[in-house]
Design an enzyme around this catalytic site. Structure first.
Site, PDB file in Angstrom:
ATOM      1  N   CYS A  43      11.609  10.342 -34.360  1.00 44.03           N
ATOM      2  CA  CYS A  43      12.940   9.808 -35.744  1.00 44.03           C
ATOM      3  C   CYS A  43      13.436  10.155 -34.687  1.00 44.03           C
ATOM      4  CB  CYS A  43      12.473  10.833 -37.141  1.00 44.03           C
ATOM      5  SG  CYS A  43      11.033   9.765 -38.349  1.00 44.03           S
ATOM      6  N   LEU A  44      13.948  11.576 -35.176  1.00 42.00           N
ATOM      7  CA  LEU A  44      15.646  12.221 -34.122  1.00 42.00           C
ATOM      8  C   LEU A  44      16.195  11.147 -33.149  1.00 42.00           C
ATOM      9  CD1 LEU A  44      16.171  15.650 -35.885  1.00 42.00           C
ATOM     10  CD2 LEU A  44      16.331  12.875 -37.121  1.00 42.00           C
TER      11      LEU A  44
END
Length: 418
Positions: free
Chosen positions: A259-260
């Protein structure tokens, strides 16, 4: 219903097993034959799905893993949970495209297709729908239901699992939204409907961009605080005592997972492409967080220099390869970047991580070891990168000559925090 979940990774497997547990006939489709073979043998590598749960679902006959596209035939609901990596800063949606082409061959009137993979706003309606329509001859909304529901899996979270985490749902029309919501209402405690797939797609990017930016802020503060001779951890603890207007984020060796390091760049790319403008917050956060592994490597070099040792030839023990505590997920983990940097400088790097099993991304020069008294005593520097509960921290304190603690887990005269 007959449910096909495309992709049996950290997102797809928990979804597939939950659907099987409520009584659906589930096919867990994945193109990785080795992964499918392990699942068929009852071996789960995802912490959120124990091997016991996996075996129970297969014993009931409600879950079957497969790497054969033919097994996708006859589905009532299909959910796509495939990776969406970046390639040279550009969204790589080939796995979504391939999944769409596969499902289109088996798409029937009245069926429901849901995209869960994180992507830029507009993907469901502008890219995914045409692939399904072209391959099936059917029209989204008129002939089959189509929607987007962003994944919110937090690997290893003992409180907020798949069932307990509210699920954002959307559809390309009212009937699609109802079909998508009805399906997820059977699987999770709470669903949150939104107006269209674009809002749902943006909601996911907003969640992760918020975290990404705030982590970058506290990482940069931590670097400055060290030079100003300020204990940033005490400052964070003090700020966290405020019951409103502040949310606690802590420094670390970088960001990882699917994700990040990736999702905010999808939003930045979309803004640049459609509006011709730069998303400056995301670009600055990317720059700070992506260079945290370099900062950790510099701190290792400084620590060795202070002891009149060169990094070349020194023995470095890394504690943790996963990007997140108590999980085996090493995707985009800063630990992997740190290990490569130190190996390239001639360090003898060893790593202990009881959770990481899949090691495709791990540098082959890296030696995997158990956390033992001998390994700790033999290391010139021990670097705590992932604060797994399984690590014996008393053992580390007792036998390591020097520790660079990137998670503020330890204290003592031989411990230096990030």
């Amino acid at each position: 219903m007959r449910v096909v979940v495309v992709g049996q990774g950290y997102v797809g497997l928990p979804l597939a097993i939950r659907a099987a547990e409520v009584g659906h006939e589930v096919i867990g489709y994945d193109v990785d034959a080795r992964r499918v073979k392990n699942l068929a043998a009852g071996v789960s590598y995802v912490e959120d799905v124990s091997s016991e749960r996996l075996l129970a679902a297969m014993d009931r006959g409600t879950y079957r893993p497969s790497d054969s596209a033919r097994d996708c035939g006859g589905f009532d609901v299909a959910v796509v949970t495939v990776p969406t990596p970046l390639h040279e800063g550009i969204p790589d949606l080939r796995f979504i495209e391939e999944s769409g082409r596969t499902l289109a061959r088996y798409l029937r009137p009245g069926a429901t297709v849901v995209l869960e993979s994180t992507t830029y706003p507009g993907t469901t309606q502008e890219l995914f729908a045409p692939i399904l329509e072209d391959g099936s001859g059917l029209t989204a909304g008129a002939d089959f239901h189509l929607g987007y529901s962003p994944e919110r899996i937090d690997p290893g979270n003992p409180v907020w699992g798949f069932q307990q985490t509210p699920k954002v749902v959307s559809g390309v029309d009212a009937a699609s939204l109802k079909a998508v919501q009805d399906f997820y209402d059977q699987l999770v405690d709470t669903t949150v409907p939104v107006g269209s797939p674009k809002e749902a797609e943006l909601a996911k990017l907003l969640e992760n961009t918020f975290r990404h930016v705030n982590i970058a802020l506290v990482n940069e503060i931590a670097m400055f605080a060290r030079h100003l001779d300020i204990d940033v951890w005490q400052a964070i603890d003090a700020a966290s005592s405020k019951p409103f207007g502040f949310m606690r984020f802590t420094p670390g060796p970088g960001v990882g997972g699917h994700c990040l390091p990736i999702d905010p760049s999808y939003l930045s790319w979309r803004v640049q492409r459609e509006l011709g403008q730069n998303f400056r917050f995301v670009e600055l956060a990317n720059d700070i967080n992506s260079h945290m592994p370099d900062y950790v490597a510099r701190r290792v070099i400084e620590a060795l220099n202070s002891r009149r040792r060169s990094v070349n030839g020194s023995r470095v023990l890394l504690l943790g390869l996963a990007y997140k505590k108590n999980t085996g997920d090493a995707r985009e983990s800063p630990s992997l970047r740190i290990s490569r940097l130190l190996l390239d400088m001639g360090a003898k790097v060893r790593a202990a991580d009881p959770h990481v099993v899949e090691t495709m991304a791990v540098d082959p020069r890296l030696v995997r070891v158990e956390l033992t008294r001998k390994e700790l005593a033999s290391a010139d520097v021990v670097v705590l990168l992932t604060d797994h509960d399984a690590f014996d921290y008393d053992l580390v304190r007792e036998h390591a000559s020097f520790v660079l603690d990137c998670r503020h887990k330890l204290a003592g005269p031989t411990i230096e925090v990030l």
